[in-house]
Scaffold this motif. Structure first.
Motif, mmCIF file in Angstrom:
data_model
loop_
_atom_site.group_PDB
_atom_site.id
_atom_site.type_symbol
_atom_site.label_atom_id
_atom_site.label_comp_id
_atom_site.label_asym_id
_atom_site.label_seq_id
_atom_site.Cartn_x
_atom_site.Cartn_y
_atom_site.Cartn_z
ATOM 1 N N CYS A 193 -17.864 23.761 6.081
ATOM 2 C CA CYS A 193 -17.864 24.943 6.968
ATOM 3 C C CYS A 193 -17.047 26.080 6.349
ATOM 4 C CB CYS A 193 -17.320 24.578 8.340
ATOM 5 S SG CYS A 193 -18.459 23.577 9.311
ATOM 6 N N CYS A 242 -13.701 22.065 8.282
ATOM 7 C CA CYS A 242 -13.966 21.151 7.173
ATOM 8 C C CYS A 242 -14.414 21.936 5.935
ATOM 9 C CB CYS A 242 -15.034 20.130 7.563
ATOM 10 S SG CYS A 242 -16.690 20.814 7.688
ATOM 11 N N CYS A 290 -18.046 22.654 13.143
ATOM 12 C CA CYS A 290 -19.125 21.655 13.295
ATOM 13 C C CYS A 290 -18.680 20.412 14.085
ATOM 14 C CB CYS A 290 -19.657 21.237 11.928
ATOM 15 S SG CYS A 290 -18.490 20.222 10.993
HETATM 16 ZN ZN LIG Z 1 -17.215 21.688 9.776
#
Ligand SMILES: [Zn+2]
Length: 250
Positions: free
Chosen positions: A181, A178, A160
């Motif tokens: 995700c 992250c 992302c």
């Molecule tokens: Zn992410």
């Protein structure tokens, strides 16, 4: 006549050649990696030969002939020796790992002044010994990856592109992702938060004070794996293996 060039250089390697000469491989500021021959480098009581010992920072003058693989070095002056570093066999071995990485994974005559400055700075760090030598090698490894085009992205999520927090997942073909995700995609493996923090701090180039608490050995193992997955010809560093053996004996 080929022109004489003067340049600053870090000595990466030195080997005997014939009865009296030596061949050195240098990482120069303006010329990149070059090989040079010092004629009679061993017969003059070895004085000039020692100036060109690996790890040293030198000023060299050489006849630059592009058609030749090995240039003739006409003079070499010592700018920075590594007296303190050489007193410590373990630190010396870790510093040799940085040289070996540079030697094995750069191309001749492909100048990169930034890489030269980074190498010069890292050798000073080894000499100052403000942090464990394994941390200094890991710091150089992380920097070097970026310089040869395999930067390890630790700032933004590979999916992302939002800034990464402390909790991340990793997948060798994608990089770091992250938390949200990782939960959504399911193909990222959980990554140790402490190791991730170490990698971020190695890349930040901050003063060594923050890094005194970790040895860099775990980060080095990860960076080697990462290098192996990206650089086809990477076969590991002999000096690093030897440093590991030394460290286990201590
Ligand atoms: Zn992410």
């Amino acid at each position: 006549m080929s022109p004489i060039l003067t340049d600053e250089a870090v000595v990466l390697r030195k080997t005997d050649y014939g009865e009296t000469s030596k061949i050195v491989t240098l990482y120069t500021e303006r010329g990149g990696k070059i090989s040079g021959i010092i004629k009679g480098g061993r017969s003059e009581g070895g004085k000039r030969g020692r100036v060109l010992d690996p790890l040293n920072l030198v000023q060299v003058a050489y006849y630059d002939k592009e058609s030749r693989d090995v240039q003739t070095i006409s003079s070499a002056d010592l700018l920075e020796g590594r007296r303190r570093l050489r007193e410590d066999p373990l630190a010396t071995m870790y510093a040799f790992a940085a040289l070996e990485l540079t030697l094995g994974s750069t191309t001749e005559r492909d100048p990169n002044p930034r890489l030269f400055r980074g190498l010069k700075k890292i050798l000073r760090l080894f000499e100052e010994r403000r942090e464990p030598p394994s941390t200094t090698t890991a710091r150089y490894f992380a920097f070097f990856l970026g310089e040869i085009g395999f930067e390890l992205p630790t700032e933004r999520c590979a999916v992302c592109e939002k800034p990464l927090g402390a909790e991340v997942g990793y997948r060798s073909t994608r990089g770091f992702a992250c938390r949200s995700c990782v939960d959504r995609e399911g193909s990222f493996a959980p990554f140790p938060a402490e190791l991730f923090a170490e990698l971020v701090s190695l890349k930040s180039g901050n003063d060594a004070a923050d890094e005194r608490t970790f040895s860099g050995r775990r980060a080095l193992r990860f960076l080697e794996q990462y290098m192996g997955a990206h650089a086809e010809n990477y076969r590991g560093l002999r000096a690093l293996e030897m440093a590991n053996d030394l460290e286990q004996e201590q």
